[in-house]
Write a protein that holds these residues in place. Structure first.
Motif, PDB file in Angstrom:
ATOM      1  N   LEU A  17      10.977   7.292  26.354  1.00 19.68           N
ATOM      2  CA  LEU A  17      11.918   8.392  26.123  1.00 19.68           C
ATOM      3  C   LEU A  17      11.869   8.866  24.669  1.00 19.68           C
ATOM      4  N   SER A  18      11.865   7.918  23.736  1.00 14.47           N
ATOM      5  CA  SER A  18      11.846   8.321  22.327  1.00 14.47           C
ATOM      6  C   SER A  18      10.560   9.068  22.005  1.00 14.47           C
TER       7      SER A  18
ATOM      8  N   ILE B 233      10.906  12.637  23.278  1.00 18.26           N
ATOM      9  CA  ILE B 233      11.788  13.441  22.421  1.00 18.26           C
ATOM     10  C   ILE B 233      11.051  13.852  21.143  1.00 18.26           C
TER      11      ILE B 233
ATOM     12  N   PRO C  54      16.985  13.581  31.256  1.00 20.70           N
ATOM     13  CA  PRO C  54      17.325  14.164  29.955  1.00 20.70           C
ATOM     14  C   PRO C  54      17.104  15.677  29.901  1.00 20.70           C
TER      15      PRO C  54
ATOM     16  N   PHE D 107      23.348  22.085  29.831  1.00 14.70           N
ATOM     17  CA  PHE D 107      24.216  22.453  28.712  1.00 14.70           C
ATOM     18  C   PHE D 107      23.801  23.776  28.060  1.00 14.70           C
ATOM     19  N   SER D 108      22.509  24.101  28.146  1.00 12.89           N
ATOM     20  CA  SER D 108      22.044  25.280  27.412  1.00 12.89           C
ATOM     21  C   SER D 108      21.686  26.441  28.333  1.00 12.89           C
TER      22      SER D 108
ATOM     23  N   GLN E 188      22.577  30.020  27.106  1.00 15.66           N
ATOM     24  CA  GLN E 188      21.693  30.453  26.020  1.00 15.66           C
ATOM     25  C   GLN E 188      20.311  30.817  26.560  1.00 15.66           C
TER      26      GLN E 188
END
Lengths: 438, 276
Positions: free
Chosen positions: B72-73, B76, B254, B261-262, B265
């Motif tokens: 995961l890291s 990202i 993720p 959430f976006s 936008q």
């Protein structure tokens, strides 16, 4: 503003999670590329034991078979050095060994007892008599069938059936009203999928890929007989859409009780007899892959083996792991913890001499299947290549994938068998000419 | 005069929209549901929709087998890094193409886009050899650069389209007020194009997150992102559908949350300038 604060909160959460990755502090670490199947995953579970015993830690790179093949081929041909051990098969090992890309396994310890490896496996993983990969598990193919459906059809499966019997039994077991198909076979394009099955089947019909001068043989009567027999039987008794079915699709059909017979890898025996996966687990019988009385059966031979790429910086540690994972001690450790039915099969002679393992229902048939496949003499007529369901030359994977696509198109009714064979003949001869064989 | 929309018509439109939305979302929903089934239930015929014995066993096994946090890291860092680097390079490029075009601007834009038409596997060996020579195989920074280069044409194209909607006179006015080129781009152009830049950022983050050719071929352990995590659960031999579904759900979660959430936008940016 609300949006910005939300985004910041999200980013903070993600960064916090990313910070959880921990560094590894072991002195020697080896990286192993492997496939995702039951035996390999089980081996990963015992890695801690190996690290505890030797102080060597292990990083696993697990990939789907085709992705793994592309990945390790790229790495070894460019000397990328990403892996200290690679899981490869019987197709790659002799080719890569001949090219000097693998560390020869001629320095294995005495305790390892290299003579205990089944000769068929050792032969397929060697080049010029030198072993280049140690078999982790070996497999052939055999008939798996539903004993209850066979009985209901009034037939009895012989230990060594003929294709004629298989077709007759398939027709008798087919029950279209209840979606039961008499037989399920691979038809999916790909040299390791439908290509492997039809090549092994063609051996029992007297067909071969090449004559001794590397001329393609798809224009022969033997190939026409193979494909017509397969297609007629599958159209009459196979599942809908069989042209796109591979191992997994057929395993699902069999475990759901929708196949009377399934001819595929011996390693599937542990899946179809596992009561957690199938409610028909108690009604499964086994037989040798069929033949036509020509002296060759239609079973293949394969091994997933561990090899060390030449140029690795961790050769000693890699050799230690290779000996540990393919040893008889490892087999005994798995048997002690998970039962004899779950040990990696098909690699060691001593395993089949063990009375505990002989009690496993599919053990003897697996051994008989492996022993009846000869990669050095796979066909009725002589051939210039080694390999049962493949020809161990670098060009084969590409050619066979194209050829199997033509065959699958014929099974799906997009062209005739004759057209598929004519195209296969042209593709193969053209590729072999371009590669300088003809 | 605006046409009156009857309640009946509104209800019909809502039903159609929800149906299409459900149809598109169904494969993801099925993956999520399968992740809570046993392997036997996962292949049941006929398929079981909800009436199965729910289990978290697959998630437990996936967490036990794999270092999810590391994958995961890496995802990202690689997706985020390549997107930010791409934006930094693309804003000045798109500015010059939108506000000071030359005779060849259209050709350059088309040429940039044409690089996307090359099958990635065609350059696998040169890139792989380059990475070996530079010692950056299985390296996060190398992937950041490579994914940035892959997505750069799309970033430039998107920003160019947004910038074209902004009247050049505003930039001229800032110049007359004494703004330097840097100030013009940073303090005048960028704030006006925030919706466009935000949607470009999000879209490219998603593209980089899902990229599965280079991330699989150029990584092994240290830089392997979630695409490698999913690939490790795919198998042609065996029954692993439920575990594969659990791994897939963990990999897409993720990005689904970020998208949720976006979404406002994202939609605002994607429809920017669509209706005048």
């Amino acid at each position: 503003m609300k949006m910005v604060s939300r985004a910041l909160m999200g980013a903070t959460a993600l960064c916090a999670i990313s910070g959880m990755a921990l560094a590894d502090g072991h002195a020697t670490t080896i990286t192993i590329a492997t496939v995702n199947n039951g035996d390999m995953i089980r081996m990963q579970g015992y890695t801690d034991q190996f690290t505890e015993d030797t102080g060597i830690s292990v990083e696993w790179v697990t990939l789907e078979e085709n992705v793994l093949r592309q990945r390790v081929t790229t790495d070894i041909t460019t000397n990328g050095g990403q892996f200290d051990i690679m899981t490869i098969g019987m197709y790659e090992t002799p080719i890569w060994g001949a090219n000097g890309w693998l560390v020869p396994l001629d320095g294995l310890s005495e305790e390892y007892n290299v003579d205990d490896i089944l000769p068929a496996m050792a032969g397929g993983l060697s080049h010029d008599g030198t072993l280049y990969a140690a078999p982790f598990y070996g497999e052939s193919s055999m008939v798996m069938y539903r004993t209850d459906l066979m009985e209901a059809a009034g037939l009895e499966m012989p230990d060594a059936p003929t294709w004629e019997f298989i077709a007759e039994a398939a027709a008798a077991m087919t029950d279209r009203e209840n979606d039961v198909n008499g037989i399920c076979l691979r038809g999916k394009p790909g040299w390791g999928e439908g290509g492997a099955f039809i090549t092994a089947m063609s051996n029992s019909f007297g067909a071969r890929w090449f004559d001794e001068d590397w001329n393609a043989q798809f224009d022969t009567e033997e190939w026409a007989n193979t494909l017509n027999f397969y297609n007629d039987m599958m159209q009459a008794s196979g599942p809908a859409g069989f042209a796109t079915n591979g191992f997994t699709e057929n395993l699902n059909l069999f475990n759901q009780g929708l196949c009377g017979m399934w001819i595929d890898a011996t390693v599937a025996a542990s899946f179809v007899t596992n009561p957690d996966d199938s409610e028909y687990a108690d009604s499964v019988g086994f037989a040798l892959a069929p033949d036509n009385g020509l002296g060759r059966r239609s079973n293949w031979l394969w091994a997933w083996a561990l090899a060390i790429p030449a140029g690795t910086q961790q050769e000693e540690a890699a050799m230690t792991f290779l000996e540990w994972a393919t040893s008889t001690d490892y087999i005994e450790m798995v048997a002690a913890n998970e039962g004899w039915a779950n040990v990696p099969p098909g690699a060691r002679i001593s395993l089949y001499e063990n009375p505990d393992y002989q009690a496993v229902p599919f053990a003897q048939m697996t051994l008989d299947s492996i022993l009846s496949a000869d990669p050095n003499n796979p066909t009725v007529d002589p051939v210039p290549y080694v390999g049962v369901q493949f020809a161990a030359i670098p060009e084969f994977a590409g050619i066979a994938t194209e050829v199997s696509q033509e065959f699958s198109a014929a099974y799906a009714g997009q062209q005739t068998i004759e057209e598929a064979l004519a195209t296969a003949q042209a593709i193969t001869n053209e590729a072999m000419e371009a590669a300088g064989y003809r | 005069m605006a046409r009156a929309v009857t309640n009946q018509r509104k209800a019909l439109n809502t039903v159609i929209a929800w149906s299409i939305g459900f149809l598109i979302f169904f494969p993801i929903l099925w993956t999520i549901l399968t992740s809570f089934k046993t392997e036997a239930d996962a292949i049941a015929n006929p398929p079981i929709f909800l009436g199965f014995d729910w289990t978290l066993e697959n998630y437990a096994e996936v967490m036990d087998r794999s270092n999810y946090a590391r994958f995961l890291s890496n995802s990202i860092l690689i997706a985020g890094g390549s997107t930010i680097l791409g934006i930094i390079i693309a804003i000045p490029a798109a500015w010059s193409m939108a506000f000071v075009p030359s005779r060849r601007t259209k050709d350059i834009l088309l040429w940039m886009l044409s690089t996307k038409m090359l099958p990635a596997v065609g350059v696998l060996y040169p890139i792989y050899l380059l990475c070996i020579q530079l010692g950056v195989l299985d390296n996060r920074f190398a992937l950041v650069v490579i994914l940035m280069l892959i997505n750069l044409p799309i970033i430039v194209w998107m920003l160019y389209t947004y910038f074209r909607e902004i009247p050049g006179e505003i930039l001229e006015a800032s110049r007359m007020d004494g703004a330097s080129l840097k100030e013009e781009i940073l303090y005048v152009l960028t704030p006006m194009a925030v919706p466009g830049i935000a949607s470009t950022l999000l879209l490219n983050f998603i593209l980089a997150w899902n990229e599965a050719f280079w991330t699989l071929n150029l990584t092994s352990v240290d830089a392997a992102p979630l695409t490698a995590f999913i690939a490790s659960y795919s198998s042609p031999e065996g029954l692993f559908f439920a575990k594969l579904s659990a791994a897939s759900t963990m990999a897409i979660a993720p990005i689904l949350i970020l998208g949720w959430f976006s979404q406002k936008q994202l939609v605002r940016g994607l429809t920017f300038g669509a209706v005048k």
